[in-house]
Design a protein around this motif. Structure first.
Motif, PDB file in Angstrom:
ATOM      1  N   ARG B  16       1.151  -1.029   0.075  1.00  0.00           N
ATOM      2  CA  ARG B  16       0.429  -0.331   0.173  1.00  0.00           C
ATOM      3  C   ARG B  16       1.522   1.351  -0.075  1.00  0.00           C
ATOM      4  O   ARG B  16       1.378   1.483   0.611  1.00  0.00           O
ATOM      5  N   VAL B  27       3.638   2.111   2.968  1.00  0.00           N
ATOM      6  CA  VAL B  27       3.594   2.049   4.369  1.00  0.00           C
ATOM      7  C   VAL B  27       3.428   0.856   5.210  1.00  0.00           C
ATOM      8  O   VAL B  27       3.867   0.039   5.966  1.00  0.00           O
ATOM      9  N   GLN B  28       2.949  -0.409   4.022  1.00  0.00           N
ATOM     10  CA  GLN B  28       2.288  -2.127   4.898  1.00  0.00           C
ATOM     11  C   GLN B  28       3.061  -2.969   3.631  1.00  0.00           C
ATOM     12  O   GLN B  28       2.389  -2.371   2.135  1.00  0.00           O
ATOM     13  N   THR B  31       0.959  -8.596   3.769  1.00  0.00           N
ATOM     14  CA  THR B  31       1.128  -8.974   5.152  1.00  0.00           C
ATOM     15  C   THR B  31       0.510  -7.962   6.707  1.00  0.00           C
ATOM     16  O   THR B  31       0.079  -8.435   7.119  1.00  0.00           O
ATOM     17  N   GLY B  32       1.019  -6.444   6.781  1.00  0.00           N
ATOM     18  CA  GLY B  32       0.044  -6.128   7.596  1.00  0.00           C
ATOM     19  C   GLY B  32       1.760  -5.828   8.508  1.00  0.00           C
ATOM     20  O   GLY B  32       2.351  -6.375   8.745  1.00  0.00           O
ATOM     21  N   ILE B  33       1.100  -4.367   9.309  1.00  0.00           N
ATOM     22  CA  ILE B  33       2.196  -3.834  10.048  1.00  0.00           C
ATOM     23  C   ILE B  33       2.373  -5.039  11.194  1.00  0.00           C
ATOM     24  O   ILE B  33       3.818  -5.189  11.636  1.00  0.00           O
ATOM     25  N   LEU B 221       6.844   1.392   6.189  1.00  0.00           N
ATOM     26  CA  LEU B 221       7.404   2.551   6.828  1.00  0.00           C
ATOM     27  C   LEU B 221       6.313   2.434   8.328  1.00  0.00           C
ATOM     28  O   LEU B 221       6.773   2.905   8.935  1.00  0.00           O
ATOM     29  N   GLY B 222       5.080   1.488   8.212  1.00  0.00           N
ATOM     30  CA  GLY B 222       4.052   2.019   9.339  1.00  0.00           C
ATOM     31  C   GLY B 222       5.150   0.373  10.260  1.00  0.00           C
ATOM     32  O   GLY B 222       4.998   1.468  11.235  1.00  0.00           O
ATOM     33  N   ASP B 225       7.331   2.513  12.127  1.00  0.00           N
ATOM     34  CA  ASP B 225       7.751   3.537  12.671  1.00  0.00           C
ATOM     35  C   ASP B 225       7.721   3.024  14.527  1.00  0.00           C
ATOM     36  O   ASP B 225       7.809   3.073  15.013  1.00  0.00           O
TER      37      ASP B 225
END
Lengths: 125, 365
Positions: B16, B27-28, B31-33, B221-222, B225
């Protein structure tokens, strides 16, 4: 058979009699990413249409959940406190947020049905 | 909107993409953050940080690049031996922070890595003040890959065996897949890992080669952070900016011992005064009770009085709870101090705690 409608804020409301169950759509959970906390309202709380009544927190950000109609919260999904990820894995099932007694069902007349909502999402690109 | 050399790869991987500092950045991935964060703590995550600015300084005849750079930063740059890296800040005349950066000496040059959102201003700042002493070469098209996590060393060593014995905060040139790269053992996760500076046209193939290693997955980047927040590391523009000094930000460890005495950097008088007398406020770690997340901007309250603000706050996947950092008045900054964080108008009980939240795991040999 429950009647399901959608708002432009990507919430769904499933209506059975004069009680509506509210959650967020599959599209919304995907946009949010991993949900880590849901702040659900207390039963008994009186809410006005458009009022922020719950908050869903992903790793990245907090998003308000609005009451799609006026009425009174009758039950919140307490299970989400321990399993907020169900908003991601089953947004239209176990990932529901709260149920409310609807004061005036005609407030829901302007909402989208499933087909209209799918077209709305498609239009967002 | 600018793109890094890995734009096509990000799209292939299903990232994404969001606008960040003028770039379309992942940002991800699908798979997700949470998974990306956990994978980086357990194995190795590959981050595209090519949006960050890379600048090379070379002394002009009769000049010393390290001494010249020291006129803009409080770090001990002149003391860097070839192959050593240091963290420092560009300060302004009030002792505020214009940007934070990494500086590595190659012996012949100084290599700077600066924040994406600051890079044009930083370059102008360098050109304005150092042009007499240094050749200033922006290398903004180069790629920068961060490979982070406890298995980063074994993954990268399969391609470049010599990286295995590099120590934290050192750098060296290596040929990877035929391209000359500069590798440092550093990162922004609090864990072991490397940053790999690559020629623009080799970035994609090196990233793909790293992704074929069994330990390595792409991370956005999610998770970058959430990882840095657990490690208690500052994010420029949030936890540090022109209104915070290195002393207030508890970055005094990065100010050279001799430089504290001798000064010679912008705002030195302010910083020296704060070292002698203490700063009026301080950056602290904060642990909220319960599950509510206090985000940037949340007020920190004691007994109904606002004593500071949260500058970064979020969910710490490694701890499965919310964490935050922020500034409070010096008198209220002791560990164990009970505070309240205002989250959507409601006070959330919290406590000031030491940082990092998750223990650093740097490789010191």
């Amino acid at each position: 058979m429950a009647d399901v409608k959608y708002t432009e804020e990507h919430e769904w409301i499933s209506i059975e009699g004069d009680v509506g169950t509210i959650g967020i759509s599959a599209y919304a959970q995907e946009q949010l990413g991993d949900v880590v906390f849901v702040d659900v309202p207390q039963a008994g709380r009186k809410v006005a249409k458009g009022e922020s009544v719950a908050v869903v927190e992903s790793v990245k950000a907090a998003s308000d959940i609005y009451a799609p109609a006026s009425g009174e919260v009758v039950e919140a999904n307490a299970a989400l406190a321990d399993t907020p990820g169900e908003v991601n894995t089953d947004p239209t099932g176990k990932g529901w947020f709260f149920k409310m007694k609807l004061a005036d069902k005609s407030e829901l007349d302007g909402l989208m049905d499933q087909a209209a909502y799918e077209a709305f999402v498609k239009g967002l690109g | 909107m600018k793109r890094t050399p890995l734009y096509e790869l990000h799209k292939e991987l299903g990232a994404r993409l969001v606008p960040f500092a003028g770039y379309e950045m992942p940002v991800q991935y699908p798979t997700g953050i949470l998974v990306e964060h956990a994978h980086t703590r357990r194995a190795a995550g590959l981050f595209d940080v090519s949006h960050m600015g890379q600048v090379r300084l070379t002394a002009k005849p009769g000049h010393n690049a390290a001494k010249a750079l020291e006129t803009l930063v409080p770090g001990d740059i002149a003391g860097l031996k070839p192959g050593e890296q240091r963290y420092t800040q560009f300060t302004n005349d009030a002792g505020g922070i214009l940007d934070d950066l990494m500086v590595t000496s190659t012996g012949d040059h100084l290599l700077l890595v600066i924040n994406a959102a600051c890079k044009d201003d930083d370059l102008a700042h360098l050109q304005k003040h150092l042009s007499d002493a240094c050749e200033i070469e922006p290398m903004f098209s180069r790629g920068l890959l961060a490979l982070q996590g406890p298995q980063a060393a074994q993954a990268l060593a399969r391609l470049v065996p010599a990286v295995a014995t590099m120590k934290f905060m050192t750098g060296a040139f290596f040929t990877i897949d035929g391209a000359q790269c500069y590798v440092t053992r550093s990162g922004y996760t609090g864990g072991d890992g490397y940053e790999i500076s690559t020629p623009a046209d080799a970035t994609d193939r090196i990233a793909r080669k790293l992704l074929t290693q069994p330990e390595v997955k792409p991370v956005g980047l999610g998770a970058r952070d959430s990882l840095r927040l657990e490690a208690g590391l500052c994010l420029y523009g949030h936890d540090i900016d022109t209104t915070t000094t290195p002393v207030e930000a508890v970055l005094l460890w990065s100010v050279g011992k001799e430089r504290r005495v001798q000064g010679g950097f912008p705002g030195a008088a302010v910083v020296q005064k704060q070292i002698a007398e203490g700063a009026s406020r301080k950056r602290v770690g904060i642990l909220p009770e319960g599950k509510a997340i206090a985000r940037e901007g949340a007020e920190i309250v004691i007994g109904g009085k606002v004593v500071g603000k949260v500058t970064s706050g979020g969910f710490a996947p490694g701890l499965e709870r919310a964490i935050a950092m922020g500034y409070v008045e010096k008198a209220q900054s002791a560990n164990g101090t009970k505070v309240e964080l205002m989250v959507r108008g409601k006070p959330v009980p919290a406590e000031i705690v030491p940082m990092p939240f998750v223990k650093h795991a740097y490789y010191r040999g």
